[in-house]
Design an enzyme around this catalytic site. Structure first.
Site, mmCIF file in Angstrom:
data_model
loop_
_atom_site.group_PDB
_atom_site.id
_atom_site.type_symbol
_atom_site.label_atom_id
_atom_site.label_comp_id
_atom_site.label_asym_id
_atom_site.label_seq_id
_atom_site.Cartn_x
_atom_site.Cartn_y
_atom_site.Cartn_z
ATOM 1 N N LYS A 190 0.837 -1.200 0.000
ATOM 2 C CA LYS A 190 0.000 0.000 0.000
ATOM 3 C C LYS A 190 0.873 1.250 0.000
ATOM 4 O O LYS A 190 1.395 1.667 1.034
ATOM 5 C CB LYS A 190 -0.907 0.042 1.244
ATOM 6 N N GLY B 125 6.722 5.202 8.207
ATOM 7 C CA GLY B 125 5.896 6.401 8.246
ATOM 8 C C GLY B 125 6.090 7.124 9.564
ATOM 9 O O GLY B 125 7.139 6.992 10.208
ATOM 10 N N SER B 126 5.069 7.860 9.964
ATOM 11 C CA SER B 126 5.193 8.690 11.160
ATOM 12 C C SER B 126 5.146 7.841 12.429
ATOM 13 O O SER B 126 4.585 6.742 12.445
ATOM 14 C CB SER B 126 4.059 9.711 11.179
ATOM 15 N N THR B 127 5.692 8.396 13.491
ATOM 16 C CA THR B 127 5.679 7.695 14.777
ATOM 17 C C THR B 127 4.247 7.544 15.295
ATOM 18 O O THR B 127 3.899 6.504 15.872
ATOM 19 C CB THR B 127 6.578 8.452 15.780
ATOM 20 N N ALA C 17 1.442 7.133 13.566
ATOM 21 C CA ALA C 17 0.803 5.998 12.886
ATOM 22 C C ALA C 17 1.484 4.691 13.287
ATOM 23 O O ALA C 17 0.818 3.667 13.473
ATOM 24 C CB ALA C 17 0.868 6.200 11.372
ATOM 25 N N GLY C 18 2.803 4.726 13.451
ATOM 26 C CA GLY C 18 3.547 3.511 13.819
ATOM 27 C C GLY C 18 3.101 2.945 15.155
ATOM 28 O O GLY C 18 2.984 1.723 15.326
ATOM 29 N N GLU D 40 9.526 1.546 10.795
ATOM 30 C CA GLU D 40 10.572 2.546 10.508
ATOM 31 C C GLU D 40 9.902 3.905 10.623
ATOM 32 O O GLU D 40 9.069 4.254 9.777
ATOM 33 C CB GLU D 40 11.118 2.347 9.085
ATOM 34 N N CYS E 221 13.552 11.203 6.768
ATOM 35 C CA CYS E 221 13.538 10.776 8.173
ATOM 36 C C CYS E 221 14.920 10.876 8.800
ATOM 37 O O CYS E 221 15.052 11.117 9.985
ATOM 38 C CB CYS E 221 13.037 9.343 8.261
HETATM 39 P P1 NAD Z 1 2.138 8.683 7.757
HETATM 40 O O1 NAD Z 1 2.424 7.835 8.937
HETATM 41 O O2 NAD Z 1 1.040 9.672 7.867
HETATM 42 O O3 NAD Z 1 1.788 7.775 6.480
HETATM 43 C C1 NAD Z 1 2.672 6.791 6.001
HETATM 44 C C2 NAD Z 1 1.882 5.700 5.285
HETATM 45 O O4 NAD Z 1 1.071 5.005 6.236
HETATM 46 C C3 NAD Z 1 0.907 6.200 4.215
HETATM 47 O O5 NAD Z 1 0.836 5.217 3.191
HETATM 48 C C4 NAD Z 1 -0.410 6.281 4.973
HETATM 49 O O6 NAD Z 1 -1.526 6.192 4.110
HETATM 50 C C5 NAD Z 1 -0.309 5.072 5.873
HETATM 51 N N1 NAD Z 1 -1.023 5.127 7.150
HETATM 52 C C6 NAD Z 1 -1.127 6.180 7.987
HETATM 53 N N2 NAD Z 1 -1.795 5.811 9.103
HETATM 54 C C7 NAD Z 1 -2.080 4.496 8.970
HETATM 55 C C8 NAD Z 1 -2.739 3.523 9.795
HETATM 56 N N3 NAD Z 1 -3.228 3.863 10.990
HETATM 57 N N4 NAD Z 1 -2.849 2.262 9.340
HETATM 58 C C9 NAD Z 1 -2.328 1.913 8.144
HETATM 59 N N5 NAD Z 1 -1.718 2.786 7.310
HETATM 60 C C10 NAD Z 1 -1.587 4.058 7.722
HETATM 61 O O7 NAD Z 1 3.528 9.354 7.383
HETATM 62 P P2 NAD Z 1 3.825 10.554 6.379
HETATM 63 O O8 NAD Z 1 3.632 11.820 7.114
HETATM 64 O O9 NAD Z 1 3.129 10.336 5.100
HETATM 65 O O10 NAD Z 1 5.407 10.296 6.130
HETATM 66 C C11 NAD Z 1 6.411 10.950 6.759
HETATM 67 C C12 NAD Z 1 6.899 10.188 7.985
HETATM 68 O O11 NAD Z 1 7.570 8.988 7.579
HETATM 69 C C13 NAD Z 1 7.935 10.979 8.757
HETATM 70 O O12 NAD Z 1 7.672 10.856 10.126
HETATM 71 C C14 NAD Z 1 9.243 10.293 8.396
HETATM 72 O O13 NAD Z 1 10.271 10.463 9.344
HETATM 73 C C15 NAD Z 1 8.811 8.878 8.271
HETATM 74 N N6 NAD Z 1 9.799 8.110 7.508
HETATM 75 C C16 NAD Z 1 10.585 7.191 8.157
HETATM 76 C C17 NAD Z 1 11.563 6.480 7.463
HETATM 77 C C18 NAD Z 1 12.446 5.464 8.145
HETATM 78 O O14 NAD Z 1 13.070 4.661 7.447
HETATM 79 N N7 NAD Z 1 12.537 5.449 9.460
HETATM 80 C C19 NAD Z 1 11.726 6.695 6.090
HETATM 81 C C20 NAD Z 1 10.916 7.641 5.462
HETATM 82 C C21 NAD Z 1 9.949 8.334 6.177
#
Ligand code: NAD
Length: 485
Positions: free
Chosen positions: A176, A228-230, A232-233, A250, A284
């Site tokens: 996704k 993604g974001s902390t 959501a993680g 991550e 990130c």
């Molecule tokens: P986000 O968490 O909002 O979204 C990331 C992805 O997750 C998207 O595809 C989104 O649709 C999906 N998503 C969001 N909430 C979800 C949930 N509850 N269940 C399932 N899927 C969900 O992040 P963003 O703002 O789009 O991206 C930027 C973030 O990603 C920053 O915090 C950045 O530091 C982080 N990031 C981390 C790394 C790493 O390797 N550690 C690499 C790149 C980006």
């Protein structure tokens, strides 16, 4: 214009379950650059069912790892043939400067695919050993159905980091991508299908958050690999924990670069700067906190201001551009909000702080350096995800390590010094998953990468990245029996 009217589900382009469409607009011009169907829950059900069947009955997990590796090697070749097209497509989706994009958004995935292709022949999937009580076979099997979820900032890179090892393991993947970057994900599907990934094994389901949650909670998904974001993680980690699903995360970062007292700025800044404002600050691993020795604070801030002044801001499709637009208007609002917060907190803008002059369209923010920053300020603690640096003074090497560690995050970091041993001592003191000593290389694809603390759980890349998609099974053998492996 890159247009899709079908979804890649179970290895075939099929009609979506709804008429919802994601339109992708250039962050530079606002023009429509592509569109594709939005996947809904019914599409997830079909994708997961195909993936489940491929794991339970299909050829992919039953092929040898070196056969699967050969498919990945072919995919790497195909990426190699489409580098410029992919780099420009990603720039049109999210604004990455195309020169940087060619390296980090396209060549890096090509290398990642090549690396995991090679592991197909060298990694020990089966090991026979003398146990304490008799001979033992430890075999590593595919984890099963994988949900791979990625953000928009380095979309193809992050997809490769998940799909290459997941596919090598023999698992099936429901991928996704983020709604901002569905087009390069579909191109990746084309490439993997052409390379020979069998039907059923891979689906690409561009979707938003709610449908993402549905995928995470799907009972037939065995493992979630999330970047993604902390915020959501944590939610995804909790959902997986409740069902004992395998999960790796991550997440965000707020990494510190330490300029030690003996640093030669002429040597250090060219190594540090590309990692400080990389990908328009939307990375990130960006080194967004710069720790400067108090007795050289003015010298450091002056040099940083000059380095930022020299950055070429503009059209990201121009190969000379070093800083392009942010991904979307809401991201520019967020970054500009943090610039106001920094000023309200008492930090001073030494350069930047506004929108670049002479650029009429696009979500641009000037590269910005804050000075007189205290590490407790929100601009030093929270992930801004834009081209904004904070320069923080410190008093000793120990103080620099303390400040670097005074963060909820622990993803990356760097130290620059005339003395490598002194730099390494600092590196050992900082609680992050990856670190640079007098280096410009934040990630080596053959070595583990991931976060301490709120930056994540698990390690991608290297053999660790493959093991995220493997279950270990111990088979106790009768004395005297040595199976051929
Ligand atoms: P986000 O968490 O909002 O979204 C990331 C992805 O997750 C998207 O595809 C989104 O649709 C999906 N998503 C969001 N909430 C979800 C949930 N509850 N269940 C399932 N899927 C969900 O992040 P963003 O703002 O789009 O991206 C930027 C973030 O990603 C920053 O915090 C950045 O530091 C982080 N990031 C981390 C790394 C790493 O390797 N550690 C690499 C790149 C980006």
């Amino acid at each position: 214009m890159k247009s899709y009217d079908r979804l890649f589900i179970g290895g075939e382009w099929i009609a979506p379950s709804s008429s919802n469409v994601f339109e992708v607009h250039s962050p530079t011009t606002g023009e429509l650059v592509g569109q594709c169907p939005e996947a809904m829950e019914a599409d997830i059900d079909r994708a997961v069912a195909a993936a489940r069947d491929a794991v339970d009955n299909g050829p992919w997990p039953r092929m040898s790892p070196s056969e699967r590796g050969a498919v990945l090697a072919r995919a790497a070749e195909l990426v190699g043939e489409r580098m410029q097209e992919m780099a420009e497509l990603i720039t049109n989706e999210m604004g990455s400067p195309v020169s940087w994009g060619l390296l980090a958004q396209v060549m890096a995935p090509n290398m990642i695919l090549g690396y995991y292709a090679g592991l197909g022949s060298t990694f020990a999937f089966d090991e026979v050993k003398d146990g304490l009580l008799g001979p033992v076979l430890v075999t590593k099997e595919p984890v099963g159905v994988v949900a791979a979820i990625t953000p928009w900032n380095v979309p193809f890179f992050l997809a490769a980091a998940k799909l290459a090892p997941a596919l090598l393991s023999g698992s099936s993947v429901v991928f996704k991508p983020a709604p901002e970057t569905p087009l390069d994900a579909n191109v990746f599907a084309e490439i993997l299908a052409e390379a020979g990934v069998p039907k059923g094994v891979l689906s690409v389901v561009p979707a938003g958050r709610e449908v993402g949650e549905y995928l995470v909670n799907h009972k037939d998904v065995n493992k979630v690999s999330f970047t993604g974001s902390t915020v959501a993680g944590k939610k995804i980690g909790a959902a997986c924990g409740a069902n004992l699903k395998r999960v790796s995360l991550e997440l965000g970062g707020k990494s510190a670069a330490v300029l030690l007292g003996d640093v030669n700025l002429d040597e250090a800044l060219p190594l540090m700067m590309p990692n400080a404002i990389m990908n328009n600050g939307e990375a990130c691993i960006s080194l967004t906190r710069i720790l400067a020795p108090r007795d050289r604070y003015t010298e450091v801030t002056d040099a940083l201001v000059e380095a930022v002044r020299a950055l070429k801001v503009g059209d990201p499709l121009d190969p000379a551009t070093e800083v392009g637009p942010l991904v979307a208007e809401r991201q520019r609002d967020r970054v500009e909000g943090y610039i106001r917060i920094g000023q309200d907190e008492g930090a001073k803008v030494a350069i930047g702080g506004g929108r670049p002059a002479g650029i009429d369209t696009g979500w641009f923010v000037e590269p910005t350096v804050f000075i007189d920053v205290d590490n407790s300020m929100r601009i030093a603690q929270e992930e801004i995800f834009g081209p904004v640096l904070s320069v923080i003074p410190y008093d000793s090497d120990e103080d620099a390590v303390r400040i670097a560690n005074d963060s909820d995050y622990g993803l990356c970091g760097a130290v620059y010094s005339a003395d490598n041993d002194r730099g390494l001592a600092v590196a050992r003191g900082v609680r992050t998953g990856t670190y640079m000593v007098n280096s410009a290389i934040p990630i080596d694809f053959s070595s583990p990468f991931g976060g301490y603390k709120d930056s994540g759980v698990g390690r991608e890349f290297g053999t660790d990245g493959l093991e995220l998609f493997l279950e270990k099974k111990t088979i106790n053998l009768p004395a005297g029996y040595t199976p051929s492996v």
